[in-house]
Design a protein around this motif. Structure first.
Motif: not given
Length: 293
Positions: A138-150
């Motif tokens: 959860m943390f890994k993919y949420f962090n990736i998602d944040l960087k893509r479209s913060f």
């Protein structure tokens, strides 16, 4: 949202309703800090070992450990860098009042949420989670998602992430009640007694000789023991405890600044205001008026 964490502050306020730091790394030897948060905080350890201090109790902390801190709860961590070259953790912080409204249709989860938010807990640490546990994913993919479209992220998306996280925590939480293990050393027993004494007496003027007499230990030994075990001195811990209570009183009572000063065991209002600003970044009046969210 945070990519890195500021180190060394005794008080951490939320910059937004939600804060998330993924795999923040520290390489300082024996890194430690006592502090409080206005919101809930979950700390997940990826690398490093040491212990967490929560409510005058000391618990082991190692990779795949999840530690939870309640709002305004004084806590600290100490990491032994000889066991690992780095201390890496992810931290999720949020304002519980902002999340509460979204849980109306989830009664079981809401009950659990209110329990960990407001009740005295028998455990606040979950250790030895599996290598590929859902928190890692959860943390890994949420962090990736944040960087893509913060910039386009909405509070709704953050809320859904936190709800998914809490649902997992709810499933593993009861299993820990019989697994808690305090550090098996004679030192933490004394440290816990010192912190318990401070908890009972922080509203009074502090005298090390009285603590020494009550614990039947020399003043030097008490000071040395506390610093060795926690990385902080007793005065720093006492001030942090007083500032925690000051924040709570300023937010939840109508006491004047002078009255709050006296309630936490201080007599010099100027000194109190100076220490409060050092710890929170605001004067007591500004903190009460504007808050920190």
């Amino acid at each position: 949202m945070k990519d890195t964490l500021n180190i060394g502050f005794n008080f951490n306020s939320l910059n937004t309703s939600y804060d998330f730091a993924y795999k923040s790394t520290t390489k300082q030897e024996n890194w430690n800090i006592f502090h409080i948060h206005e919101g809930m905080e979950f700390l997940y350890v990826h690398e490093g070992s040491g212990f967490a201090i929560v409510d005058q109790k000391i618990y082991k902390m190692s990779p795949r450990t999840l530690v939870y801190f309640q709002p305004f709860q004084l806590h600290g961590t100490k990491v032994y860098m000889e066991d690992s070259s780095v201390y890496t953790r992810s931290i999720l912080s949020f304002d519980p009042s902002q999340l509460d409204v979204y849980l109306q249709n989830f009664p079981d989860l809401k009950h659990f949420f209110h329990m960990i938010w407001k009740e005295q807990l028998c455990t606040q640490i979950i250790s030895s989670l599996p290598d590929s546990n859902p928190i890692e994913t959860m943390f890994k993919y949420f962090n990736i998602d944040l960087k893509r479209s913060f910039k386009s992220k909405s509070s709704e998306e953050f809320t859904l992430f936190i709800i998914s996280f809490l649902q997992f925590v709810k499933t593993v939480w009861p299993k820990q009640e019989q697994l808690l293990e305090c550090i098996p050393s004679s030192n933490p027993t004394y440290i816990e007694k010192i912190m318990e004494w401070i908890e009972e007496n922080y509203t009074k003027e502090f005298h090390l000789d009285i603590l020494s007499t009550e614990l039947h230990l020399s003043q030097y030994y008490i000071a040395h023991l506390f610093h060795t075990a926690t990385g902080a001195n007793i005065t720093e811990y006492l001030i942090a405890r007083r500032m925690r209570q000051s924040c709570w009183l300023l937010k939840n009572s109508s006491l004047s600044v002078q009255q709050v000063c006296h309630e936490v065991g201080l007599t010099n209002v100027s000194y109190f205001c100076k220490k409060f600003k050092e710890h929170t970044g605001k004067t007591p009046l500004k903190y009460r008026t504007f808050g920190s969210i």
